[in-house]
Design a protein around this motif. Structure first.
Motif, PDB file in Angstrom:
ATOM      1  N   PRO A   5       0.839  -1.217   0.000  1.00 20.61           N
ATOM      2  CA  PRO A   5       0.000   0.000   0.000  1.00 20.61           C
ATOM      3  C   PRO A   5       0.864   1.255   0.000  1.00 20.61           C
ATOM      4  O   PRO A   5       1.947   1.287   0.599  1.00 20.61           O
ATOM      5  CB  PRO A   5      -0.795  -0.109   1.302  1.00 20.61           C
ATOM      6  N   LEU A  53      -2.060   4.773   4.350  1.00 18.69           N
ATOM      7  CA  LEU A  53      -3.123   4.224   5.192  1.00 18.69           C
ATOM      8  C   LEU A  53      -3.985   5.375   5.703  1.00 18.69           C
ATOM      9  O   LEU A  53      -3.458   6.365   6.229  1.00 18.69           O
ATOM     10  CB  LEU A  53      -2.521   3.468   6.384  1.00 18.69           C
ATOM     11  N   HIS A 110      -8.686   3.539  -2.494  1.00 18.37           N
ATOM     12  CA  HIS A 110      -8.223   2.327  -3.176  1.00 18.37           C
ATOM     13  C   HIS A 110      -7.641   2.648  -4.550  1.00 18.37           C
ATOM     14  O   HIS A 110      -6.637   2.055  -4.954  1.00 18.37           O
ATOM     15  CB  HIS A 110      -9.383   1.337  -3.308  1.00 18.37           C
ATOM     16  N   VAL A 127      -4.954   1.963   1.765  1.00 16.33           N
ATOM     17  CA  VAL A 127      -5.782   1.060   2.570  1.00 16.33           C
ATOM     18  C   VAL A 127      -6.628   1.913   3.507  1.00 16.33           C
ATOM     19  O   VAL A 127      -6.136   2.900   4.072  1.00 16.33           O
ATOM     20  CB  VAL A 127      -4.905   0.078   3.382  1.00 16.33           C
ATOM     21  N   ASP A 149     -11.393  -1.710   4.559  1.00 17.41           N
ATOM     22  CA  ASP A 149     -10.515  -2.882   4.476  1.00 17.41           C
ATOM     23  C   ASP A 149     -10.347  -3.607   5.807  1.00 17.41           C
ATOM     24  O   ASP A 149     -10.188  -4.822   5.843  1.00 17.41           O
ATOM     25  CB  ASP A 149      -9.135  -2.455   3.958  1.00 17.41           C
ATOM     26  N   ARG A 150     -10.330  -2.855   6.896  1.00 18.36           N
ATOM     27  CA  ARG A 150     -10.157  -3.459   8.234  1.00 18.36           C
ATOM     28  C   ARG A 150     -10.786  -2.535   9.254  1.00 18.36           C
ATOM     29  O   ARG A 150     -10.851  -1.321   9.045  1.00 18.36           O
ATOM     30  CB  ARG A 150      -8.679  -3.698   8.545  1.00 18.36           C
ATOM     31  N   TRP A 165      -1.485  -1.154  12.501  1.00 19.39           N
ATOM     32  CA  TRP A 165      -1.841  -1.397  11.100  1.00 19.39           C
ATOM     33  C   TRP A 165      -0.773  -0.855  10.159  1.00 19.39           C
ATOM     34  O   TRP A 165      -0.444  -1.489   9.156  1.00 19.39           O
ATOM     35  CB  TRP A 165      -3.199  -0.772  10.775  1.00 19.39           C
ATOM     36  N   LEU A 204       1.304  -3.206   7.510  1.00 23.28           N
ATOM     37  CA  LEU A 204       1.221  -2.931   6.072  1.00 23.28           C
ATOM     38  C   LEU A 204       2.526  -2.405   5.484  1.00 23.28           C
ATOM     39  O   LEU A 204       2.645  -2.286   4.254  1.00 23.28           O
ATOM     40  CB  LEU A 204       0.108  -1.906   5.813  1.00 23.28           C
TER      41      LEU A 204
END
Length: 211
Positions: free
Chosen positions: A4, A7, A89, A94, A116-117, A151, A155
């Protein structure tokens, strides 16, 4: 999954979503106005978030699980939410959500929007009804910041390429941990401390901020 580029982590209630979900659940217990006043005080930073959440969740005792269908039907994404997440995206980013709200709702509304999460609180249930207790550790300000850092490490995204978006006082630690802290639909104390303040309540306004 390719590496990615960046974020974005958003708060849920009053940020990704127009509602404060706990107030919708409280309506099912006939205590919506009482919980709404307590939520407002917490978001302004007047009371400790975890203490306030425990008190507000206690007001939900006895709400049956079937009420969540009605609650989820009332949840409205913030204008521009799906378009903003699609933009994240499209630019190789992300999108995560970390919320002082509840998995019982977020698990249903996050995937269709393109999140995504996500991480949130869970409500304890016994005999098909809420007990009025949070199940497990509370997602508070420190947890939000730690989640963003966790995160980004998972990532491989450097902290300088993280963006945190929130409206309440419990988002401030996360916003300081991010490369860019964005106050969106925010309380005065949050607007005063953010890197950038976005006024219009439309998440498409954030698209120019993406790297």
């Amino acid at each position: 999954m390719p590496q990615p580029r960046f974020l974005v982590v958003l708060d849920a209630d009053s940020t990704l979503l127009r509602n404060e979900v706990i107030e919708l659940i409280a309506d099912e217990a006939g205590r919506g106005a009482e919980v709404a006043a307590a939520t407002e005080a917490a978001m302004r930073g007047e009371v400790d978030f975890a203490t306030s959440l425990r008190t507000r969740v206690a007001a939900l005792e006895g709400v049956p699980l079937e009420a969540f269908e009605r609650v989820r039907a009332r949840v409205e994404p913030t204008p521009g939410a799906a378009e903003f997440l699609a933009g994240v995206h499209a630019r190789g980013g992300v999108a995560g959500v970390v919320s002082g709200g509840f998995h019982e709702v977020l698990d249903h509304v996050a995937p269709p929007l393109g999140v995504d999460r996500w991480r949130a609180n869970r409500l304890q249930v016994a005999d098909g009804r809420l007990t009025g207790v949070v199940d497990g550790p509370i997602v508070d300000a420190a947890t939000k910041a730690a989640t963003l850092e966790e995160w980004s490490a998972q990532l491989g995204v450097p902290p300088t390429r993280t963006i945190a978006v929130g409206d309440g006082a419990n988002d401030l630690v996360m916003m300081r941990a991010a490369g860019l802290g964005v106050a969106f639909n925010a309380k005065p104390t949050v607007r005063a401390q953010a890197n950038i303040v976005v006024g219009p309540v439309d998440l498409r306004q954030l698209l120019p901020l993406l790297p």
